[in-house]
Design an enzyme around this catalytic site. Structure first.
Site, short mmCIF file in Angstrom:
data_model
loop_
_atom_site.label_atom_id
_atom_site.label_comp_id
_atom_site.label_asym_id
_atom_site.label_seq_id
_atom_site.Cartn_x
_atom_site.Cartn_y
_atom_site.Cartn_z
N GLY A 47 0.86 -1.18 0.00
CA GLY A 47 0.00 0.00 0.00
C GLY A 47 0.89 1.23 0.00
CB THR A 48 1.42 3.77 -2.16
OG1 THR A 48 0.13 3.70 -2.75
CG2 THR A 48 2.31 2.75 -2.82
CB THR A 49 0.47 8.09 -0.93
OG1 THR A 49 1.51 7.69 -1.80
CG2 THR A 49 0.79 9.46 -0.34
CE LYS A 80 -3.64 2.63 -0.23
NZ LYS A 80 -2.54 2.93 -1.18
CB ALA A 222 3.73 2.82 -5.83
#
Lengths: 276, 287
Positions: A47-49, A80, A222
């Site tokens: 998972g990213t930002t 997320k 990403a």
């Protein structure tokens, strides 16, 4: 639950922490139990930002929806950002599956404490429990399955929103104003640095955070931007004295569409004024 | 040389049962009533910090009378069992029946084992479903018996008088206000007199299926109780003597009740929360 007598450990007074109880009773259920050797970083999606910022009377946390695996997009609609309880929320970056497990444990931890003790943990207490959970994952982090949360909450005593950043060893750092975590956070924080003001109201701050996520998606492969064709928009969770709520999709969609319309005119986004 | 006593098993069990019953009958009664939108639990309890009624899980509540340390152990065990199951499986996999079973086995084993003194407790495990027909109310006795109650039940001291009062007056599908009024009137009823119990000496909590949050348990605050009971619980009621324990006006355990109600996570903010939306203030995990 339908076996015979309740085991003695359940009846023994002691810890109000679900994680401690789980560690003693069923350690196999802990996230990241039973580590195997080698680098596992490429096995699971990432998972990213996540970005967060405070405003007078509250705090907002927002995250994009993308999870990647190597050069591929693993999930387009991943969640997320999670409410941890009524007055706090947690966003996660890093190894996705492990992170979701960690959040589930954290949510149970807070609810368990509340039911056993009849009162809620302080905001600092919650942040500290999350530290312990992240530290518990250190062995997995060493093997590439890093989980780094961003924790936000409203402190009813002080009447302000608070943000806590973490490192993979469980180190906890209170942030002022705004913060970000994940691969795109570098760009998101750059955007926030220019757009954020401490006195922004809630609606403006939501727009600022969506702008920051757009900038992250712009430069980090990403991080996912708003997906108009699939109607997938960032998740935005707002916490004030009245409690927390995740903004409805339609509301975020309107903000995201406004951001995109602006970017059609100026692809790099709003201009920060050049003043002292 | 002394001859060992012979005590018949019947006598042994009778003695143990008498012991447990005596302990339970010293306490006050606790009643549980099904109403249109769930189950209400009420008891006379001057302490605002030491609860007799508590939340176990989303739709499950626990209420007990007897020795505090014993039922508190059972309550904590119930919370741990429920949270453990909810964590390992899913929130929907936590059931009141499973919990009642675990309690029954535990109480039964303790009662019939020679090494332990029987627990001096009686419990309710209540669970609400999507409609009144699927609500469950289990009554558990000190020896591990489970009774599937329908409509209403009373436990603790004077349970018979209170239960008899309820039997004459209970109606299905009552509103929350009516259910609370009936419950409180029943608690004050004895063979000889009808007392009025002060709102601040009452502990009332409900499992309320109309709550939008997944966690359906909430406590009814004294101010709301006072409104519902009206003059029936005027501050001059004789129950004042019971309030010997110097219970603080706003003890820590009640603090969360001052916070606004939680909101569903995926919906727009609701109207300002109702005043009576007490504990728990926390939205449970949705995923």
């Amino acid at each position: 639950m339908s076996e015979s007598r309740i085991p003695a450990a359940y009846m023994t007074p002691g810890t109000s922490s679900f994680a401690d109880f789980l560690t003693a009773q069923s350690p196999e259920l802990l996230p990241g139990h039973n580590p195997v050797p080698g680098n596992l970083g490429d096995l699971a999606p990432h998972g990213t930002t996540i970005v967060a910022a405070t405003f007078p009377g509250g705090v907002i946390i927002a995250g994009d929806r993308r999870a990647t695996q190597g050069n591929l997009i693993a999930e387009r609609d991943m969640r997320k950002v999670f409410p941890a309880d009524e007055y706090s929320a947690v966003g996660i970056a890093g190894s996705a599956g492990l992170a979701v497990e960690l959040v589930k444990l954290f949510q149970t931890e807070l609810e368990h404490y509340e039911k056993i003790e009849g009162t809620t943990l302080s905001i600092e207490g919650k942040a500290s429990r999350l530290s312990a959970l992240v530290r518990g994952n250190l062995a997995m982090a060493m093997q590439g399955l890093v989980v780094v949360p961003l924790f936000v909450g409203f402190d009813p005593d002080a009447g302000v929103g608070k943000i806590y950043g973490y490192d993979p060893t469980g180190g906890r750092y209170e942030q002022t104003g705004y913060a970000g975590v994940g691969s795109g956070s570098l760009f998101a924080k750059g955007a926030l640095k220019k757009l954020y003001r401490a006195d922004l109201d809630e609606d403006t701050l939501v727009a600022v955070l969506v702008q920051a996520l757009y900038d992250a998606a712009d430069d980090d492969s990403a991080t996912g931007g708003p997906d108009l064709s699939r109607k997938l928009f960032p998740l935005v969770h707002v916490i004030t004295a009245d409690g927390g709520h995740t903004l409805p999709d339609a509301e975020v969609a309107a903000v995201a569409e406004a951001v995109i319309a602006g970017r059609l005119q100026r692809p790099d986004g709003p201009i920060a004024e050049l003043e002292a | 040389m002394s001859t060992p006593f012979y005590v018949s098993p019947e006598q042994l069990m009778r003695d143990r049962a008498d012991f447990a019953r005596k302990g339970i009958s010293r306490g006050r009664a606790l009643v549980s009533l099904q109403y249109a939108d769930g189950i209400v639990f009420a008891s006379e309890n001057p302490s605002a910090a030491l609860h007799k009624v508590s939340e176990i899980y989303d739709r499950i509540a626990f209420a007990a009378v007897g020795r505090y340390n014993e039922f508190e152990n059972l309550r904590i065990a119930g919370v741990r069992l429920a949270d453990m199951r909810g964590y390992a499986y899913d929130r929907r996999d936590v059931t009141g029946r499973g919990l009642a079973n675990a309690y029954a086995q535990t109480l039964g084993t303790i009662f019939s084992s020679g090494g332990e003194k029987p627990y001096e407790v009686e419990l309710f495990v209540g669970e609400i479903g999507d409609a009144a027909e699927s609500d469950q109310l289990y009554r558990l006795t000190y020896d591990g018996q489970v009774v599937d109650e329908h409509g209403f039940a009373a436990i603790g001291g004077a349970a018979e008088a209170v239960g008899g009062y309820l039997k004459e007056r209970y109606t299905e599908g009552a509103t929350l206000e009516d259910a609370i009024k009936l419950a409180v009137a029943a608690l004050g009823h004895t063979e000889t007199e009808d007392r009025e119990i002060e709102a601040k000496n009452l502990e009332v909590a409900v499992l309320d299926r109309t709550r939008t949050q997944p966690r359906k348990f909430r406590r009814i605050r004294p101010a709301t109780l006072l409104e519902i009971l009206g003059s029936a619980a005027a501050p001059t009621a004789p129950a004042e003597v019971e309030a010997a324990a110097p219970a603080a006006v706003e003890p820590p355990a009640e603090k969360p009740a001052d916070k606004p109600a939680e909101k569903p996570v995926d919906e727009a903010p609701l109207a300002p929360p109702a005043d009576d939306d007490g504990e728990p203030p926390i939205a449970p995990p949705l995923d």
